[in-house]
Design an enzyme around this catalytic site. Structure first.
Site, short mmCIF file in Angstrom:
data_model
loop_
_atom_site.label_atom_id
_atom_site.label_comp_id
_atom_site.label_asym_id
_atom_site.label_seq_id
_atom_site.Cartn_x
_atom_site.Cartn_y
_atom_site.Cartn_z
N HIS A 107 17.46 -24.17 68.48
CA HIS A 107 17.97 -25.49 68.83
C HIS A 107 17.39 -26.00 70.14
O HIS A 107 17.30 -27.21 70.35
CB HIS A 107 19.50 -25.45 68.89
CG HIS A 107 20.15 -25.50 67.55
ND1 HIS A 107 21.32 -26.18 67.31
CD2 HIS A 107 19.78 -24.97 66.36
CE1 HIS A 107 21.65 -26.06 66.04
NE2 HIS A 107 20.73 -25.33 65.44
N HIS A 286 17.78 -18.78 57.94
CA HIS A 286 19.02 -18.53 57.22
C HIS A 286 19.07 -17.14 56.60
O HIS A 286 20.03 -16.81 55.90
CB HIS A 286 19.24 -19.61 56.16
CG HIS A 286 19.55 -20.94 56.75
ND1 HIS A 286 19.79 -22.07 55.98
CD2 HIS A 286 19.68 -21.35 58.04
CE1 HIS A 286 20.03 -23.09 56.78
NE2 HIS A 286 19.96 -22.67 58.03
#
Length: 768
Positions: A107, A286
């Site tokens: 992020h 993920h």
């Protein structure tokens, strides 16, 4: 007014003043700002943010030297130990902080956008508002706080920016992924970035699940999702305000996987990733960890920037249960993608393509997907021993399955795990290093692990003996002898150097890319074509007569420097313009045309250029705002911006060779005429048409047209801060100061991309 003793005269106070600011009567935070009073005011002060006065390390701090004292292997061992040492105040999922640290680093880096190079992990801006308080960055404050002991130990030899990215790498390695390498060298910022435009709309997490209610508030998209004209306003990259990429629940939380795929493709492309890199990052990321959605957003406390003072910089307080562990809530979606969330494997893609999924909701009310097959694998609970939970997929995961191009990449990765591993490793390396600029800025022993990659804008090594002073003198005379005008030589050098942007350290004169596609074909550069041809002949002649090599990149800059000296001489001042040789010429094969196309200007006030399609590219944006942004990307102060513009106008450096804004009758002479005529009280300026982009200055007494100008010019007379700078040079004593300061800022711009000689200091002599 009668004074009965209870009122106090506002102009006089008897006795002592109240403590602190109480005597000002009211809260500082409630006072109107300049922006609220004058929303159209150009914020020139943005040029002076994050300067030396905000930096506790000072101008002489050499980060490269400090970083070199670190034993990187030992540092990585310490980080790895921390990753598996859970603490009570924020317990680790599955006893491993690795997944949440990967998210923190991702992020931090994922704010990067190719349109203007802003964002990215390079300055650790995740520590500050607004990024640090975006809803999509929920609980990254906890990750950074966990790293505080390591930061304390290594002090300023290890920037927060480098620590965050390195921790992401260590996390991936701990969980079994062989990373592609790590380069240090990121310099921390020391104050928030309130100059980057992150979008027009407001993202309210408490309304994140109200679907169409948010559509009317979203102004960054054109067209409708699925239509041919569906696109994202430049330079934005994320699909919504306060998101890193896209809403994981689908556009406007509508659960539409195909619509999500379209958003993913646009946003990841804007972040300089192709389809294969996009799938690798999503599927690779993920493979680890879980999403947290136990508590509705409306029940979570304010972000760090809005939290009470006793929170000490931590936000998103969760009042339910322990507020962490099994009660954690971040983006609202709950669950894990794989049965082993702390191990690198291919089960994410295997699960995605083996099972059908149906829409369900999390405990927080967020939309997510669950396998329809009751025999599908389960995933262990992150905190409750023995508890097994259903697998989870997000709408943005299902998108990879329904989009044909993404599905094709997924199937290749399913068939070849080694290919997937390499693709994710390289995509992660690109994600976390994309904003660092040339590879020679990277620090540390792991840099050599990675090859030269096209997105790094590679430059070949210099060949032959370096130029000496006599070579430079001879070449300077040769460039002037080509017959190219002072204006054309200056224009060409500036056109090459001014592509630089400090946001991601791309562009600049080094490499000679002005002579390569796409830059050679830009309309704004058409004046450079004959100059480049003439300098190529100088290059060939020099090699033939001296046996030495000189790069076209060096000749372009040297020609501009020689022209500036001649222009100063024409104004009656002898001066020496610094020139530092050592630039090299790259090749077309080493130039990523698609990515360099993003550097094409739609407006360039320095060369008085405004694209005919400017209103289409930047609806509602004033050209002078883009001009300010360009000055910011060139790291100019307000005086430097003013002086550079005045000098370029005096030297006739308009993109089309016109006299618009050239407020002098002595073109090619480095005089102060531009300052004087810009502020001439005997001139009246009137717009030429309703667009108010060009203006004519007429003598008040006769109405005779004297000069023409653009908004890029009149800006310096209309803006109070810039006009005060113009006054400093327009006076009778301004000439010598102007030439001195123009030479200084000219050299600064020519050297912006020379990290091979500038090193890793944020503030060098040129910034003095």
């Amino acid at each position: 007014m009668q004074n009965d003793g209870t009122d106090t005269c506002p102009h006089h106070m008897d006795g002592e003043l109240p403590a602190g600011g109480d005597h000002l009567g009211g809260s500082f935070g409630d006072a109107p700002t300049l922006e609220s009073w004058y929303p159209q005011r150009l914020r020139v002060e943005l040029l002076h943010r994050n300067g030396i006065d905000a930096d506790p390390l000072g101008a002489d701090f050499d980060y490269a030297a400090a970083f070199a004292t670190i034993d990187l292997d030992e540092l990585k061992r310490e980080i790895t130990t921390l990753l598996t040492t859970s603490v009570d105040w924020w317990p680790a999922d599955y006893g491993n902080y690795g997944p949440q640290m990967v998210r923190m680093a991702w992020h931090a880096a994922g704010t990067y956008r190719i349109a203007d190079g802003r964002g990215g992990a390079g300055t650790a801006m995740q520590r500050f508002a607004p990024i640090g308080s975006w809803w999509d960055n929920g609980n990254t404050d906890k990750s950074r706080r966990l790293l505080q002991p390591i930061k304390r130990k290594y002090g300023n030899a290890l920037s927060w920016a480098d620590l965050m990215v390195l921790t992401g790498n260590c996390s991936l390695e701990l969980m079994g992924l062989p990373t592609y390498g790590f380069g240090g060298g990121r310099l921390d910022a020391w104050e928030p970035d309130d100059g980057t435009w992150w979008g027009p709309e407001v993202w309210d997490p408490h309304q994140a699940h109200q679907g169409d209610d948010m559509v009317s508030r979203d102004e960054r998209w054109t067209g409708q999702n699925g239509d041919a004209d569906y696109d994202l306003q430049s330079p934005l990259a994320a699909s919504h305000q306060a998101l890193i990429y896209v809403n994981p629940e689908g556009p406007y939380a509508n659960g539409d996987p195909m619509g999500s795929a379209r958003d993913i493709r646009i946003t990841f492309t804007r972040m300089a990733m192709n389809d294969e890199e996009t799938v690798a990052l999503i599927a690779g990321g993920h493979a680890f960890g879980k999403s947290h959605g136990q508590v509705p957003a409306a029940d979570i406390g304010p972000s760090p920037e809005l939290a009470p003072i006793e929170s000490m910089g931590l936000g998103w307080h969760n009042p339910v249960g322990t507020g962490n562990g099994q009660y954690t809530s971040t983006n609202g979606i709950e669950g894990s993608w794989t049965p082993n969330p702390t191990q690198w494997d291919n089960t994410y893609l295997e699960n995605l393509f083996t099972y059908d999924f149906e829409q369900t909701t999390s405990p927080a009310g967020a939309l997510q997907w669950t396998p329809t097959d009751p025999d599908a694998p389960k995933t262990p609970d992150a905190h409750v021993p023995g508890q097994m939970n259903p697998l989870m997929m997000m709408t943005s995961d299902i998108a990879l399955k329904v989009d044909p191009a993404y599905r094709e990449v997924c199937e290749r990765f399913l068939a070849d795990f080694d290919l997937f591993t390499l693709a994710f490793s390289k995509a992660w390396y690109k994600l976390t290093h994309r904003d660092m600029g040339p590879k020679h800025r990277y620090l540390g022993p792991e840099v050599t692990i990675a090859d030269d990659l096209l997105w790094q804008d590679p430059l070949p090594e210099a060949e032959g003996a370096p130029l000496d002073a006599s070579d430079v003198a001879a070449l300077q005379l040769a460039t002037l002898a080509t017959g190219q005008s002072v204006s054309d030589l200056v224009f060409t050098a500036f056109s090459a150097a001014s592509t630089y942007r400090d946001s991601d350290k791309r562009g600049g004169a080094n490499g000679g890319r002005l002579a390569l596609a796409p830059q050679k074909d830009w309309a704004v550069n058409r004046r450079t074509v004959p100059v480049v041809a003439a300098l190529r002949q100088v290059q060939a002649d020099f090699t033939r007569t001296s046996g030495k090599q000189v790069s076209l990149a060096d000749l372009i800059v040297l020609g501009g420097c020689a022209a500036v000296e001649q222009a100063a001489r024409a104004a009656g001042t002898e001066t020496t313009v610094p020139f530092t040789p050592g630039r090299v010429d790259t090749t077309q094969e080493l130039t990523d045309v698609e990515m360099f196309e993003w550097l094409r200007p739609v407006a360039d006030g320095f060369r008085n250029f405004l694209s005919p399609r400017f209103a289409e590219f930047a609806p509602g944006v004033a050209p002078e705002s883009v001009f300010l942004d360009k000055a910011n990307l060139l790291t100019l102060t307000a005086p430097e911006w003013t002086v550079l513009t005045a000098g370029l106008r005096s030297l006739g450096a308009n993109w089309d060779g016109s006299d618009t804004g050239v407020l002098t009758d002595r073109v090619g002479v480095l005089s102060t005429d531009w300052f004087v005529h810009l502020t001439d009280t005997d001139l009246d300026w009137t717009p030429d048409d309703e667009s108010e982009t060009t203006f004519t200055g007429r003598t008040k007494a006769t109405g005779e047209a004297r000069f023409t100008a653009t908004r890029h010019d009149l800006l310096f007379g209309s803006n109070a801060q810039l006009r005060s700078i113009v006054d400093a040079y327009a006076g009778a004593d301004g000439q010598e100061r102007f030439i001195r300061d123009f030479v200084r800022v000219w050299d600064k711009v020519m050297m912006l991309d020379r990290f091979d000689v500038k090193g890793h200091r944020r503030y060098g002599p040129m910034a003095a």
